[in-house]
Motif scaffolding. Sequence first.
Motif, PDB file in Angstrom:
ATOM      1  N   PHE A 150      16.959  -1.124   8.585  1.00 41.40           N
ATOM      2  CA  PHE A 150      15.901  -1.847   7.876  1.00 41.40           C
ATOM      3  C   PHE A 150      15.681  -1.310   6.467  1.00 41.40           C
ATOM      4  CE2 PHE A 150      14.984  -2.482  12.376  1.00 41.40           C
ATOM      5  CZ  PHE A 150      14.760  -3.854  12.424  1.00 41.40           C
ATOM      6  N   THR A 151      16.586  -0.427   6.022  1.00 38.51           N
ATOM      7  CA  THR A 151      16.517   0.145   4.670  1.00 38.51           C
ATOM      8  C   THR A 151      15.090   0.596   4.328  1.00 38.51           C
ATOM      9  OG1 THR A 151      16.227  -2.041   3.652  1.00 38.51           O
ATOM     10  CG2 THR A 151      18.476  -1.204   3.862  1.00 38.51           C
ATOM     11  N   CYS A 152      14.577   1.513   5.136  1.00 37.55           N
ATOM     12  CA  CYS A 152      13.218   1.993   4.960  1.00 37.55           C
ATOM     13  C   CYS A 152      13.207   3.505   5.157  1.00 37.55           C
ATOM     14  CB  CYS A 152      12.277   1.314   5.957  1.00 37.55           C
ATOM     15  SG  CYS A 152      12.794   1.504   7.687  1.00 37.55           S
ATOM     16  N   CYS A 153      12.031   4.099   4.991  1.00 36.98           N
ATOM     17  CA  CYS A 153      11.920   5.547   5.150  1.00 36.98           C
ATOM     18  C   CYS A 153      10.468   5.892   5.462  1.00 36.98           C
ATOM     19  CB  CYS A 153      12.367   6.259   3.873  1.00 36.98           C
ATOM     20  SG  CYS A 153      12.369   8.067   3.990  1.00 36.98           S
ATOM     21  N   GLY A 154      10.236   6.597   6.555  1.00 36.86           N
ATOM     22  CA  GLY A 154       8.881   6.970   6.912  1.00 36.86           C
ATOM     23  C   GLY A 154       8.139   5.862   7.634  1.00 36.86           C
ATOM     24  N   HIS A 174      10.155   2.303   1.074  1.00 38.95           N
ATOM     25  CA  HIS A 174       9.190   1.538   1.866  1.00 38.95           C
ATOM     26  C   HIS A 174       9.126   2.069   3.300  1.00 38.95           C
ATOM     27  CE1 HIS A 174       8.982  -1.066  -1.493  1.00 38.95           C
ATOM     28  NE2 HIS A 174      10.116  -1.711  -1.273  1.00 38.95           N
ATOM     29  N   GLY A 175       7.922   2.112   3.868  1.00 37.75           N
ATOM     30  CA  GLY A 175       7.743   2.574   5.237  1.00 37.75           C
ATOM     31  C   GLY A 175       8.337   1.611   6.254  1.00 37.75           C
ATOM     32  N   CYS A 176       8.932   2.156   7.315  1.00 37.49           N
ATOM     33  CA  CYS A 176       9.607   1.317   8.316  1.00 37.49           C
ATOM     34  C   CYS A 176       8.636   0.437   9.089  1.00 37.49           C
ATOM     35  CB  CYS A 176      10.373   2.209   9.299  1.00 37.49           C
ATOM     36  SG  CYS A 176      11.788   3.051   8.561  1.00 37.49           S
ATOM     37  N   ILE A 177       7.467   0.951   9.436  1.00 41.15           N
ATOM     38  CA  ILE A 177       6.496   0.149  10.177  1.00 41.15           C
ATOM     39  C   ILE A 177       6.041  -1.032   9.342  1.00 41.15           C
ATOM     40  CG2 ILE A 177       4.298   0.179  11.384  1.00 41.15           C
ATOM     41  CD1 ILE A 177       6.452   1.853  12.695  1.00 41.15           C
ATOM     42  N   THR A 178       5.839  -0.806   8.061  1.00 40.31           N
ATOM     43  CA  THR A 178       5.425  -1.891   7.170  1.00 40.31           C
ATOM     44  C   THR A 178       6.522  -2.943   7.041  1.00 40.31           C
ATOM     45  OG1 THR A 178       4.045  -0.354   5.901  1.00 40.31           O
ATOM     46  CG2 THR A 178       4.633  -2.427   4.840  1.00 40.31           C
ATOM     47  N   LEU A 228      -1.793  -1.476  12.791  1.00 34.32           N
ATOM     48  CA  LEU A 228      -2.719  -0.660  12.018  1.00 34.32           C
ATOM     49  C   LEU A 228      -3.190   0.569  12.785  1.00 34.32           C
ATOM     50  CD1 LEU A 228      -4.900  -3.551  10.542  1.00 34.32           C
ATOM     51  CD2 LEU A 228      -2.922  -2.437   9.500  1.00 34.32           C
ATOM     52  N   ASP A 229      -3.043   0.548  14.103  1.00 33.75           N
ATOM     53  CA  ASP A 229      -3.572   1.627  14.927  1.00 33.75           C
ATOM     54  C   ASP A 229      -2.511   2.644  15.341  1.00 33.75           C
ATOM     55  OD1 ASP A 229      -6.016   0.299  14.849  1.00 33.75           O
ATOM     56  OD2 ASP A 229      -5.547  -0.888  16.637  1.00 33.75           O
ATOM     57  N   ALA A 230      -1.292   2.447  14.939  1.00 39.42           N
ATOM     58  CA  ALA A 230      -0.210   3.323  15.398  1.00 39.42           C
ATOM     59  C   ALA A 230      -0.228   4.651  14.643  1.00 39.42           C
ATOM     60  CB  ALA A 230       1.131   2.635  15.202  1.00 39.42           C
ATOM     61  N   ASP A 231      -0.042   5.731  15.384  1.00 35.98           N
ATOM     62  CA  ASP A 231       0.047   7.069  14.796  1.00 35.98           C
ATOM     63  C   ASP A 231       1.505   7.512  14.855  1.00 35.98           C
ATOM     64  OD1 ASP A 231      -0.322   9.584  13.840  1.00 35.98           O
ATOM     65  OD2 ASP A 231      -1.223  10.375  15.689  1.00 35.98           O
ATOM     66  N   TYR A 268       4.221   0.354   1.175  1.00 33.11           N
ATOM     67  CA  TYR A 268       5.268  -0.050   0.248  1.00 33.11           C
ATOM     68  C   TYR A 268       5.370   0.997  -0.862  1.00 33.11           C
ATOM     69  CZ  TYR A 268       5.520  -4.686   2.368  1.00 33.11           C
ATOM     70  OH  TYR A 268       5.705  -5.718   3.246  1.00 33.11           O
ATOM     71  N   ALA A 269       6.585   1.442  -1.109  1.00 33.71           N
ATOM     72  CA  ALA A 269       6.888   2.425  -2.162  1.00 33.71           C
ATOM     73  C   ALA A 269       6.308   3.806  -1.879  1.00 33.71           C
ATOM     74  CB  ALA A 269       6.396   1.931  -3.525  1.00 33.71           C
ATOM     75  N   GLN A 270       5.624   3.980  -0.752  1.00 30.75           N
ATOM     76  CA  GLN A 270       5.036   5.272  -0.421  1.00 30.75           C
ATOM     77  C   GLN A 270       5.368   5.728   0.995  1.00 30.75           C
ATOM     78  OE1 GLN A 270       3.231   7.396  -2.401  1.00 30.75           O
ATOM     79  NE2 GLN A 270       3.722   6.035  -4.097  1.00 30.75           N
TER      80      GLN A 270
END
Length: 269
Positions: free
Chosen positions: A182-186, A241-245, A154-157, A190-192
């Motif tokens: 990981f089929t993600c982006c950003g 979906h965001g990669c970190i999530t 939660l604290d990562a920039d 989720y979805a954003q």
Amino acid sequence: MRVQRLHSVTLPRSSVDLDRGTGYSPSIGSGTGSEYRMAFFATVESRKNAAFGINGVLLVSSLILIGTGSSLMGFYRIHMLEVITLDFIIVPTVLTGGGLFTLLVSFFGFAAVAKEDSCLLTCFSVLLGVDFCILVAGIISSVRLLFDIQIGFLDADVMTELSAYETNSWVRYKWDTMQTEFTCCGGYGYAQGYMDWKKTTMGGSRNSVPDSCCLFVSPGCGSNLFEVNDIRVVIGKINVHGCITVMQRRMETHVTVILMLFSVRTFTK
């Protein structure tokens, strides 16, 4: 006719013999000396077998450590999350490096026990102490990483790294690898998650996302994406979906279990 009788006399064991521990007894027909020697060699042999057993455990443990550390880096790619905390690099490095060191220690131990050299055995004991310290450091880092997986995400920039995508080759390689595998982006959401790229130079001035975000990667597939207003078209072109999530979810379900098993196994070693 006179009959002469012979009497056998058993002499007491001298203090010198007792001090030397030779096991010698002058009593007639006594086998104490041979029994002592047999017991001595049996004890030495049992200790040697125990030492071989310990080295065997070290050998198996080293293979487990190497396999675990390699899988964390090769399959889960947790070393690419150093933007969150350096523990994501430290833990797999300690696991892999500690496994290799333990492997070398076990081979050295086999040689030392086989040759029965006191100098080699002393060196082996020192190496075991160093190996123990390395594994303790791995346990501490693993426990810290368990907490980071739960709250550290939660604290990562990530915006600083996303902004350096076009100028830093390591950042570009890292995010291309994560977004593809990981089929993600950003970053987050989720979805954003893909919307994080709009805050960078690539997305702000060229309305684009990296090609690694695309469902089917090809040169220029992420160009002018933010000019599309229909979310259904966007979903049909890129991963949203965001990669970190996404990676946090995998950490919680898989990596947490691996780290807990490693900590328990090493602690009970």
